[in-house]
Design an enzyme around this catalytic site. Structure first.
Site, short mmCIF file in Angstrom:
data_model
loop_
_atom_site.label_atom_id
_atom_site.label_comp_id
_atom_site.label_asym_id
_atom_site.label_seq_id
_atom_site.Cartn_x
_atom_site.Cartn_y
_atom_site.Cartn_z
N GLU A 163 0.87 -1.04 0.09
CA GLU A 163 -0.27 -0.08 -0.46
C GLU A 163 0.65 1.34 0.12
OE1 GLU A 163 -2.78 -0.01 -0.15
OE2 GLU A 163 -2.40 2.45 -0.30
N LYS A 223 7.90 -1.62 -2.47
CA LYS A 223 7.41 -0.68 -1.71
C LYS A 223 8.25 -0.48 -1.04
CE LYS A 223 5.13 0.74 1.59
NZ LYS A 223 4.35 1.82 1.60
N CYS A 279 6.25 4.61 9.45
CA CYS A 279 6.54 3.99 8.19
C CYS A 279 8.19 4.55 8.09
CB CYS A 279 6.41 3.92 6.73
SG CYS A 279 3.99 3.43 6.88
N1 LIG Z 1 0.16 3.68 8.53
C1 LIG Z 1 0.83 3.72 6.39
O1 LIG Z 1 0.29 5.19 6.31
C2 LIG Z 1 0.82 2.66 5.37
C3 LIG Z 1 0.77 2.61 4.69
C4 LIG Z 1 1.51 1.93 3.63
C5 LIG Z 1 2.29 0.95 4.23
N2 LIG Z 1 1.54 0.49 5.63
C6 LIG Z 1 1.48 -0.45 6.43
O2 LIG Z 1 0.66 -1.34 6.45
C7 LIG Z 1 0.85 -2.17 7.56
C8 LIG Z 1 -0.44 -2.20 8.76
O3 LIG Z 1 0.05 -0.70 9.57
P1 LIG Z 1 -0.81 -0.06 10.22
O4 LIG Z 1 0.04 1.91 10.30
O5 LIG Z 1 -2.46 0.40 9.18
O6 LIG Z 1 -1.06 -0.81 10.83
P2 LIG Z 1 -2.28 -0.26 12.49
O7 LIG Z 1 -1.20 -0.93 13.74
O8 LIG Z 1 -2.59 0.95 12.75
O9 LIG Z 1 -3.12 -1.67 12.04
C9 LIG Z 1 -2.68 -2.99 12.78
C10 LIG Z 1 -3.55 -3.63 13.49
O10 LIG Z 1 -4.08 -4.95 12.97
C11 LIG Z 1 -4.02 -5.68 14.58
N3 LIG Z 1 -3.63 -7.26 13.90
C12 LIG Z 1 -2.54 -7.81 14.89
N4 LIG Z 1 -1.96 -8.80 14.58
C13 LIG Z 1 -3.39 -9.23 14.28
C14 LIG Z 1 -3.74 -10.76 14.34
N5 LIG Z 1 -3.23 -11.51 13.81
N6 LIG Z 1 -4.72 -10.47 13.66
C15 LIG Z 1 -5.59 -9.76 14.44
N7 LIG Z 1 -5.34 -8.66 13.75
C16 LIG Z 1 -4.37 -8.32 13.86
C17 LIG Z 1 -3.62 -4.64 15.49
O11 LIG Z 1 -4.34 -5.17 16.75
C18 LIG Z 1 -4.02 -3.53 14.58
O12 LIG Z 1 -5.15 -2.65 14.78
C19 LIG Z 1 2.24 -2.38 7.92
O13 LIG Z 1 3.13 -3.62 7.06
C20 LIG Z 1 2.70 -0.92 7.12
O14 LIG Z 1 3.78 -0.45 7.75
C21 LIG Z 1 1.16 1.67 6.60
O1 LIG Z 2 8.45 17.22 1.45
C1 LIG Z 2 8.02 16.81 2.62
C2 LIG Z 2 6.97 15.45 2.89
C3 LIG Z 2 6.56 14.85 3.86
N1 LIG Z 2 7.75 15.00 4.97
C4 LIG Z 2 7.26 14.54 6.33
O2 LIG Z 2 7.24 13.46 5.71
C5 LIG Z 2 6.81 12.60 6.72
C6 LIG Z 2 5.85 11.81 6.23
O3 LIG Z 2 5.79 12.05 5.57
P1 LIG Z 2 4.32 11.02 3.82
O4 LIG Z 2 5.02 10.19 3.77
O5 LIG Z 2 2.98 11.89 3.02
O6 LIG Z 2 3.24 10.29 4.86
P2 LIG Z 2 3.38 8.86 5.35
O7 LIG Z 2 1.69 8.40 6.21
O8 LIG Z 2 4.05 7.93 6.72
O9 LIG Z 2 3.70 7.93 4.12
C7 LIG Z 2 4.62 7.67 3.94
O10 LIG Z 2 4.88 6.27 4.16
C8 LIG Z 2 3.62 5.66 3.79
C9 LIG Z 2 3.56 3.97 5.09
O11 LIG Z 2 4.40 3.31 3.76
C10 LIG Z 2 3.55 5.55 2.26
O12 LIG Z 2 2.49 4.66 2.08
C11 LIG Z 2 3.43 6.50 1.51
O13 LIG Z 2 3.57 5.96 -0.12
C12 LIG Z 2 4.85 7.30 2.37
O14 LIG Z 2 4.84 8.78 1.48
C13 LIG Z 2 5.97 14.01 7.79
O15 LIG Z 2 6.85 13.84 9.11
C14 LIG Z 2 6.00 14.67 6.39
O16 LIG Z 2 5.99 15.94 7.89
C15 LIG Z 2 8.65 16.22 4.95
O17 LIG Z 2 9.24 16.60 5.91
N2 LIG Z 2 8.83 17.36 4.13
#
Ligand SMILES: NC(=O)c1ccc[n+]([C@@H]2O[C@H](COP(=O)([O-])OP(=O)(O)OC[C@H]3O[C@@H](n4cnc5c(N)ncnc54)[C@H](O)[C@@H]3O)[C@@H](O)[C@H]2O)c1
Ligand SMILES: O=c1ccn([C@@H]2O[C@H](COP(=O)(O)OP(=O)(O)O[C@H]3O[C@H](CO)[C@@H](O)[C@H](O)[C@H]3O)[C@@H](O)[C@H]2O)c(=O)[nH]1
Length: 472
Positions: A163, A223, A279
């Protein structure tokens, strides 16, 4: 070819919740179950008032209101949801390991493995298992090994579908992604069909050109690579911000000048107090660990520098506050505006504000925090989690308030930690009047017009800007 009728997502977090809400909204004929072991989180997703769902993202509450209990269901019944689904997304957390081999760097895959074992235990018919969590390259191998060794004849196809959404813009990113990446096997007809089944889900709202298919390993590694490249840009511009401060070049002007080169591009060049979020740091550390494990020390060192620079940026911001306030902040009131790691989210994971506060607490500052979306309990939990200071000391020194006026009242300094739009709309003259003098303003996001602030009377520091401000 078989069309998917039921999808289950394990993990109702920042990714699972919004992603499944959008799939449910775009695929009304598919039943989407989102399950989690966290009962409180599921209860919040099911709260009668949709504004109380556990994640704040612009546009999310509306989509949940439209789909919940129609074809989108939140529950703690993990086994039942696994049994029901033809396609299972694993979207659980993959934090940095805090123990054992790889401590502090490697991804902790225990939650992923538990999911795989649960699927293996429960499944009675063939499943497509989709890695949605961010995982080290070659994790699919481990999943395959767990799932294919049950001896119960169930067949699994494992796909990688990382994602790329960013928090604060999750819904927009999901509705209009730059691309969707699907990694899978294309050796057999069945494997190709599994990949096509996932393509078909996204094809409800995306074109073929937006959906990229690769082999599993490329998808997993892409990723980590994307996050490393994005974070590297921020560390690069932050490195230049320090040079700008010494030379009176202006980092925003430099960013604009280089960003107009189409080979560089203008995005992700905003200098800041340091990147946060769940992340970037975790994924780069994971990349560093993988590289080290494969004996690629130079590759590991190259990427680790992105984190080293980011830690430096957070620390030097905090140090600058102390230095400017005559080398002591002991007992002084420092107002922090913003606690979330970026605007438009209530997520505070790895937020720069936590580390800056931790440093200021070591200097015995009195900290007052205001953030429009973060609760006081979250602020305390974040500081306690670091383990640097005693919880009682933290509660004595840190106050969390519900208005910026209260936060800044009689403060010696204000520091902008998050780029919330509302910070630009405040009556800064009034804030200035109620602060201790000289009134210091540290803009960690370069969102305020420093000339206007200087004219009001503030002593202004802005990231990547030279010290001299000429007022006409
Ligand atoms: N937060 C982001 O913006 C973002 C974006 C892209 C990718 N990711 C990736 O996606 C993954 C999830 O991230 P998130 O931010 O959603 O995490 P999160 O901590 O918000 O959510 C994860 C959920 O999984 C649940 N969980 C864990 N083990 C479980 C199990 N065995 N059965 C059922 N539920 C279970 C937890 O209770 C929790 O609510 C991570 O690998 C992260 O790196 C996060
Ligand atoms: O020019 C910039 C852009 C971002 N940030 C900072 O960088 C961090 C991350 O920002 P952003 O990347 O916008 O948010 P995330 O939700 O952490 O998203 C990143 O991490 C996710 C989890 O993997 C990925 O899915 C996304 O593509 C990737 O952008 C934050 O503290 C921002 O304030 C800066 O300081 N300067």
């Amino acid at each position: 070819m078989k069309k998917i009728k039921t999808i289950t997502c394990i993990g109702a977090g920042y990714v699972g919740g919004p992603t499944m809400a959008v799939i449910a909204s775009k695929c009304p004929e598919i039943k989407v179950n989102v399950v989690d072991i966290n009962e409180k989180r599921i209860a919040q997703w099911n709260d009668a008032d949709v504004n109380n769902i556990p994640i704040y993202e612009p546009g999310l509450a509306e989509i949940v209101a439209e789909t919940r209990d129609k074809n989108l269901f939140f529950s703690t019944e993990v086994d039942q949801a696994i049994d029901e689904a033809e396609m299972i997304f694993i979207s659980v957390n993959t934090p940095t390991k805090t123990y054992g081999i790889g401590k502090g760097k490697a991804a902790d895959l225990k939650y992923i493995e538990l999911c795989a074992r649960q699927i293996a235990r429960v499944a009675k018919d063939d499943k497509i298992v989709v890695e949605k969590s961010t995982l080290p390259v070659r994790t699919a191998e481990a999943l395959t090994s767990i799932l294919h060794n049950t001896g119960n004849g169930v067949k699994y196809h494992i796909l990688s579908n990382p994602e790329f959404l960013a928090e604060g813009t999750a819904i927009q990113d999901l509705l209009k992604p730059d691309r969707i990446l699907i990694g899978g096997d294309s050796d057999t007809q069945e494997a190709r069909e599994a990949m096509q089944a996932l393509v078909d889900v996204y094809a409800h709202w995306l074109t073929d050109e937006q959906i990229l298919t690769t082999n599993v390993w490329s998808s997993e590694l892409s990723k980590l690579t994307a996050n490393a490249f994005l974070a590297q840009r921020i560390s690069s511009i932050n490195a230049m911000s320090e040079l700008c401060e010494k030379t009176e070049a202006d980092v925003d002007e430099v960013a604009k000048a280089i960003g107009m080169d189409s080979r560089i591009g203008p995005k992700f060049l905003k200098a800041s107090v340091g990147f946060g979020g769940s992340c970037f740091q975790k994924d780069i550390l994971n990349l560093v660990y993988i590289s080290q494990s494969l004996g690629l020390q130079e590759v590991a060192d190259y990427w680790e520098q992105v984190i080293i620079m980011n830690d430096h940026q957070k620390r030097r911001f905090a140090q600058h506050i102390v230095k400017t306030l005559y080398n002591t902040v002991s007992g002084k009131k420092i107002s922090l505006l913003g606690w979330a790691f970026k605007k438009d989210t209530n997520d505070t994971r790895e937020s720069a504000a936590i580390y800056v506060s931790d440093y200021l607490l070591s200097e015995h500052a009195k900290i007052v925090v205001y953030d429009p979306k973060v609760s006081s309990e979250q602020v305390y939990a974040d500081l306690e989690y670091l383990g640097t200071h005693d919880p009682a000391f933290i509660r004595e020194q840190v106050k969390v308030v519900s208005s910026p006026t209260e936060a800044c009242f009689q403060a010696h300094a204000v520091a902008i930690m998050t780029e919330w739009n509302e910070f630009n709309t405040y009556n800064w003259k009034e804030i200035y009047q109620h602060m201790m003098k000289p009134a210091f303003l540290f803009d960690g996001r370069n969102i305020l017009n420093r000339y206007e602030m200087k004219e009001i009377g503030f002593e202004v520091y802005a990231i990547g800007k030279g010290p001299s401000i000429q007022i006409a």
